[in-house]
Write a protein that holds these residues in place. Structure first.
Motif, PDB file in Angstrom:
ATOM      1  N   HIS A  37       0.854  -1.186   0.000  1.00 50.75           N
ATOM      2  CA  HIS A  37       0.000   0.000   0.000  1.00 50.75           C
ATOM      3  C   HIS A  37       0.889   1.235   0.000  1.00 50.75           C
ATOM      4  CE1 HIS A  37      -2.456   3.295   1.794  1.00 50.75           C
ATOM      5  NE2 HIS A  37      -3.387   2.757   1.029  1.00 50.75           N
ATOM      6  N   TYR A  38       0.769   2.047  -1.036  1.00 52.15           N
ATOM      7  CA  TYR A  38       1.504   3.304  -1.132  1.00 52.15           C
ATOM      8  C   TYR A  38       0.556   4.458  -0.798  1.00 52.15           C
ATOM      9  CZ  TYR A  38       5.586   1.127  -3.305  1.00 52.15           C
ATOM     10  OH  TYR A  38       6.709   0.376  -3.538  1.00 52.15           O
ATOM     11  N   GLU A  39       0.998   5.340   0.105  1.00 52.69           N
ATOM     12  CA  GLU A  39       0.196   6.505   0.462  1.00 52.69           C
ATOM     13  C   GLU A  39       0.236   7.535  -0.664  1.00 52.69           C
ATOM     14  OE1 GLU A  39      -1.665   6.775   3.006  1.00 52.69           O
ATOM     15  OE2 GLU A  39      -0.980   5.088   4.239  1.00 52.69           O
ATOM     16  N   LYS A  40      -0.711   8.453  -0.638  1.00 53.03           N
ATOM     17  CA  LYS A  40      -0.680   9.520  -1.634  1.00 53.03           C
ATOM     18  C   LYS A  40       0.533  10.413  -1.379  1.00 53.03           C
ATOM     19  CE  LYS A  40      -3.528  13.028   0.692  1.00 53.03           C
ATOM     20  NZ  LYS A  40      -4.733  13.865   0.590  1.00 53.03           N
ATOM     21  N   GLY A  41       1.027  11.025  -2.422  1.00 57.02           N
ATOM     22  CA  GLY A  41       2.201  11.872  -2.276  1.00 57.02           C
ATOM     23  C   GLY A  41       2.459  12.689  -3.523  1.00 57.02           C
ATOM     24  N   HIS A  42       3.359  13.643  -3.384  1.00 55.98           N
ATOM     25  CA  HIS A  42       3.725  14.498  -4.507  1.00 55.98           C
ATOM     26  C   HIS A  42       4.842  13.863  -5.330  1.00 55.98           C
ATOM     27  CE1 HIS A  42       1.737  17.727  -2.090  1.00 55.98           C
ATOM     28  NE2 HIS A  42       1.418  18.161  -3.299  1.00 55.98           N
ATOM     29  N   TRP A  43       4.635  13.861  -6.617  1.00 59.59           N
ATOM     30  CA  TRP A  43       5.626  13.347  -7.569  1.00 59.59           C
ATOM     31  C   TRP A  43       5.846  14.406  -8.648  1.00 59.59           C
ATOM     32  CZ3 TRP A  43       7.677   8.203  -7.796  1.00 59.59           C
ATOM     33  CH2 TRP A  43       7.171   7.339  -6.808  1.00 59.59           C
ATOM     34  N   ALA A  44       7.104  14.552  -9.078  1.00 59.67           N
ATOM     35  CA  ALA A  44       7.412  15.397 -10.228  1.00 59.67           C
ATOM     36  C   ALA A  44       7.539  14.472 -11.432  1.00 59.67           C
ATOM     37  CB  ALA A  44       8.716  16.156 -10.007  1.00 59.67           C
ATOM     38  N   CYS A  45       6.814  14.757 -12.477  1.00 64.16           N
ATOM     39  CA  CYS A  45       6.815  13.851 -13.629  1.00 64.16           C
ATOM     40  C   CYS A  45       6.766  14.609 -14.939  1.00 64.16           C
ATOM     41  CB  CYS A  45       5.640  12.882 -13.534  1.00 64.16           C
ATOM     42  SG  CYS A  45       4.035  13.674 -13.328  1.00 64.16           S
ATOM     43  N   ILE A  46       7.272  13.949 -15.960  1.00 61.12           N
ATOM     44  CA  ILE A  46       7.296  14.540 -17.288  1.00 61.12           C
ATOM     45  C   ILE A  46       7.064  13.434 -18.311  1.00 61.12           C
ATOM     46  CG2 ILE A  46       9.830  14.323 -17.401  1.00 61.12           C
ATOM     47  CD1 ILE A  46       9.767  16.880 -19.168  1.00 61.12           C
TER      48      ILE A  46
END
Length: 274
Positions: free
Chosen positions: A119-128
């Motif tokens: 289970h991965y919690e919600k979080g901020h990711w930088a993506c392109i």
């Protein structure tokens, strides 16, 4: 996870990649630098007006460019400083954060781990998302943009820190036989930046909140390319009791170690569908 936005990806595959192009350049390649390699890449003397720091930057850049040339990728001169910063700040693994998760279950057979459910919690990711001529070019150019974001090209104006894994998303057709040219490269923001994520200077990079997800993950070693990724997708699909719960047209490859390493540590990720 919203299949239409940026999603998680460390190496994936799309397009035709021959044996000579199985590797790819990522942030992890910087770990392979050694004093001997850097010494060999330069002539050991400063040019007129050149400082020691500039000489080191030049040697790192030239090493990177030599590696990139084998992947039909051009590394511009302005990558010298980001490459040096990552090299300086990532001399060891102890200062690297791992994307946090809770282990829900493991499936084993005869002592061998088949897959894990996390289970991965919600979080901020930088993506392109990149759409270069080949998959490998998309990955390389995407990583370079993420590198610039990590190294000062952000609203804070300083180095943000590294996290593992670096992830890429792989899209296929419904029959899971053809990879899409769209490749998304993503970086999980370290804990200190989760509450107030620095904004990228590059407008092509998006900082998004990814929702909490249940992930089925299977580890594998070696290079990541179109063939190996498809094999891993099929292998995990066959192991799951109810593959229809998470098998669709988007899959994630997570990379933990240098992709040039013969025993590279990777994972294939399936997201459970809601």
């Amino acid at each position: 996870m919203d299949q239409g936005g940026c999603q998680m990806s460390g190496g994936g595959g799309g397009g035709s990649i021959g044996p000579e192009r199985q590797g790819m350049i990522t942030l992890e390649d910087l770990e392979s630098f050694s004093e001997d390699q850097l010494s060999d890449s330069g002539n050991g003397s400063l040019e007129e007006g050149e400082t020691m720091e500039e000489e080191d930057q030049g040697r790192l850049l030239h090493y990177w460019q030599d590696v990139a040339r084998g992947h039909q990728v051009d590394v511009p001169e302005d990558m010298a400083e980001p490459i040096q910063q990552l090299t300086t700040n990532n001399e060891g693994r102890s200062n690297r954060e791992h994307v946090p998760f809770t282990l829900l279950s493991r499936k084993e057979k005869c002592g061998e781990l088949l897959y894990e459910k996390r289970h991965y919690e919600k979080g901020h990711w930088a993506c392109i998302t990149m759409r270069e001529e080949t998959y490998e070019q998309s990955i390389c150019y995407g990583f370079m943009k993420i590198m610039r974001y990590i190294c000062e090209q952000n609203s804070l104006g300083h180095y943000l820190g590294m996290s593992l894994p670096i992830v890429t998303v792989v899209h296929t057709d419904q029959s899971r036989t053809v990879f899409s040219n769209d490749v998304t490269v993503a970086y999980y923001l370290p804990a200190e930046h989760q509450a107030q994520p620095p904004q990228p200077t590059d407008t092509e990079i998006a900082v998004e909140i990814w929702p909490a997800n249940i992930v089925y993950t299977r580890a594998f070693t070696g290079p990541t390319n179109e063939v190996t990724i498809m094999n891993q997708i099929n292998a995990l699909s066959e192991l799951l009791d109810s593959p229809s719960m998470c098998v669709n047209d988007s899959f994630i490859v997570a990379g933990y170690t240098n992709p040039a390493h013969s025993h590279r540590q990777n994972e294939i990720w399936f997201f459970e569908q809601n």
